[in-house]
Design a protein around this motif. Sequence first.
Motif, PDB file in Angstrom:
ATOM      1  N   THR A 103       0.878  -1.181   0.000  1.00  0.00           N
ATOM      2  CA  THR A 103       0.000   0.000   0.000  1.00  0.00           C
ATOM      3  C   THR A 103       0.914   1.229   0.000  1.00  0.00           C
ATOM      4  OG1 THR A 103      -0.195  -0.430   2.379  1.00  0.00           O
ATOM      5  CG2 THR A 103      -2.135  -0.868   1.048  1.00  0.00           C
ATOM      6  N   SER A 110      -7.587 -14.866   6.695  1.00  0.00           N
ATOM      7  CA  SER A 110      -8.427 -14.568   5.530  1.00  0.00           C
ATOM      8  C   SER A 110      -7.583 -14.468   4.267  1.00  0.00           C
ATOM      9  CB  SER A 110      -9.207 -13.271   5.745  1.00  0.00           C
ATOM     10  OG  SER A 110     -10.124 -13.426   6.801  1.00  0.00           O
ATOM     11  N   THR A 111      -6.392 -13.916   4.396  1.00  0.00           N
ATOM     12  CA  THR A 111      -5.479 -13.827   3.248  1.00  0.00           C
ATOM     13  C   THR A 111      -5.216 -15.219   2.687  1.00  0.00           C
ATOM     14  OG1 THR A 111      -4.449 -11.862   4.189  1.00  0.00           O
ATOM     15  CG2 THR A 111      -3.164 -13.078   2.550  1.00  0.00           C
TER      16      THR A 111
HETATM   17  P1  ADP Z   1      -7.041 -12.331   9.694  1.00  0.00           P
HETATM   18  O1  ADP Z   1      -8.097 -12.868   8.781  1.00  0.00           O
HETATM   19  O2  ADP Z   1      -6.211 -13.399  10.333  1.00  0.00           O
HETATM   20  O3  ADP Z   1      -7.592 -11.393  10.723  1.00  0.00           O
HETATM   21  P2  ADP Z   1      -6.087 -10.922   7.336  1.00  0.00           P
HETATM   22  O4  ADP Z   1      -5.614 -11.977   6.399  1.00  0.00           O
HETATM   23  O5  ADP Z   1      -7.409 -10.330   7.068  1.00  0.00           O
HETATM   24  O6  ADP Z   1      -5.996 -11.485   8.828  1.00  0.00           O
HETATM   25  O7  ADP Z   1      -5.027  -9.754   7.379  1.00  0.00           O
HETATM   26  C1  ADP Z   1      -3.665  -9.965   7.615  1.00  0.00           C
HETATM   27  C2  ADP Z   1      -2.935  -8.608   7.581  1.00  0.00           C
HETATM   28  O8  ADP Z   1      -2.974  -8.094   6.257  1.00  0.00           O
HETATM   29  C3  ADP Z   1      -3.584  -7.553   8.465  1.00  0.00           C
HETATM   30  O9  ADP Z   1      -2.574  -6.762   9.019  1.00  0.00           O
HETATM   31  C4  ADP Z   1      -4.434  -6.753   7.498  1.00  0.00           C
HETATM   32  O10 ADP Z   1      -4.575  -5.438   7.926  1.00  0.00           O
HETATM   33  C5  ADP Z   1      -3.610  -6.824   6.222  1.00  0.00           C
HETATM   34  N1  ADP Z   1      -4.443  -6.806   5.004  1.00  0.00           N
HETATM   35  C6  ADP Z   1      -5.465  -7.657   4.720  1.00  0.00           C
HETATM   36  N2  ADP Z   1      -5.988  -7.387   3.519  1.00  0.00           N
HETATM   37  C7  ADP Z   1      -5.302  -6.340   3.019  1.00  0.00           C
HETATM   38  C8  ADP Z   1      -5.355  -5.586   1.799  1.00  0.00           C
HETATM   39  N3  ADP Z   1      -6.244  -5.885   0.837  1.00  0.00           N
HETATM   40  N4  ADP Z   1      -4.476  -4.583   1.646  1.00  0.00           N
HETATM   41  C9  ADP Z   1      -3.572  -4.283   2.589  1.00  0.00           C
HETATM   42  N5  ADP Z   1      -3.448  -4.941   3.760  1.00  0.00           N
HETATM   43  C10 ADP Z   1      -4.294  -5.952   3.979  1.00  0.00           C
END
Ligand code: ADP
Length: 240
Positions: free
Chosen positions: A17, A49-50
């Motif tokens: 980002t 989630s990622t």
């Molecule tokens: P969880 O599902 O375990 O809570 P995520 O996979 O949603 O974790 O997020 C992991 C990290 O990546 C977090 O710090 C989140 O803020 C960041 N993040 C998730 N999606 C995005 C995105 N599309 N762009 C930038 N950062 C992201």
Amino acid sequence: MSDSIIKIEDLHKSYITGKNSLHVLKGINIDIKHGEMVSIMGSSGSGKSTLLNILGILDNYDEGAYFLNDIHIGKMSEKKAAQFRNKYIGFIFQSFNLISFKTALENVALPLYYQNISRKKRNAIALEYLDRMGLKEWSDHLPSELSGGQKQRVAIARALISKPKIILADEPTGALDTQTSYEVMDILHEVNRTGITVIIVTHETDIAQLTQRIIRLKDGIIESNDYVTNETVESTTILQ
Ligand code: ADP
Ligand code: MG
């Protein structure tokens, strides 16, 4: 053919980002066999989630390899990705993701619309799936007229209607009370018993304990990967 439905090797993913890069997945290895029921745990922000989005071909990864049913999933067009998703994967989300102005029946039938199946046939099949979820009488209702548990069962019916090999569920019980959460887990067990591989992201230990294996993510790597040894709770509850 191997006995793995999902295999990922040394997988890396960063989000960029502006000038900042966030290294979220730092070399993940996972092997999931056909028909397994697995949970993925980790604190908020740990990349659950990622990882699930990559498994669901909703997002790309940077390094490593992903094999789905022995097919290498690399960078591909959105059209190709959609074909793979339709063939292999059903999604369930914490917030149900139902279309608010469509009835339960229409929501469940929607995936078949994209398969050029006639409306009459779509609706007949959708009604069967709603019936399996104990929701036949609710087919004409809008999501706003359903309880959280009912909404999630509509979402499960919608996920199942295209006969996926894998169900990917991101915090499927996250918006539900304890009793309803267990009922949804009962349904996911039944789904798994039909041979469908089920992968559940959760941060709730008691939910994870109801799966066969718990994979824990921490700081971008897999902290542990353990089979659940205690007796899982068997239940046949199907609520109305
Ligand atoms: P969880 O599902 O375990 O809570 P995520 O996979 O949603 O974790 O997020 C992991 C990290 O990546 C977090 O710090 C989140 O803020 C960041 N993040 C998730 N999606 C995005 C995105 N599309 N762009 C930038 N950062 C992201
Ligand atoms: Mg998440």
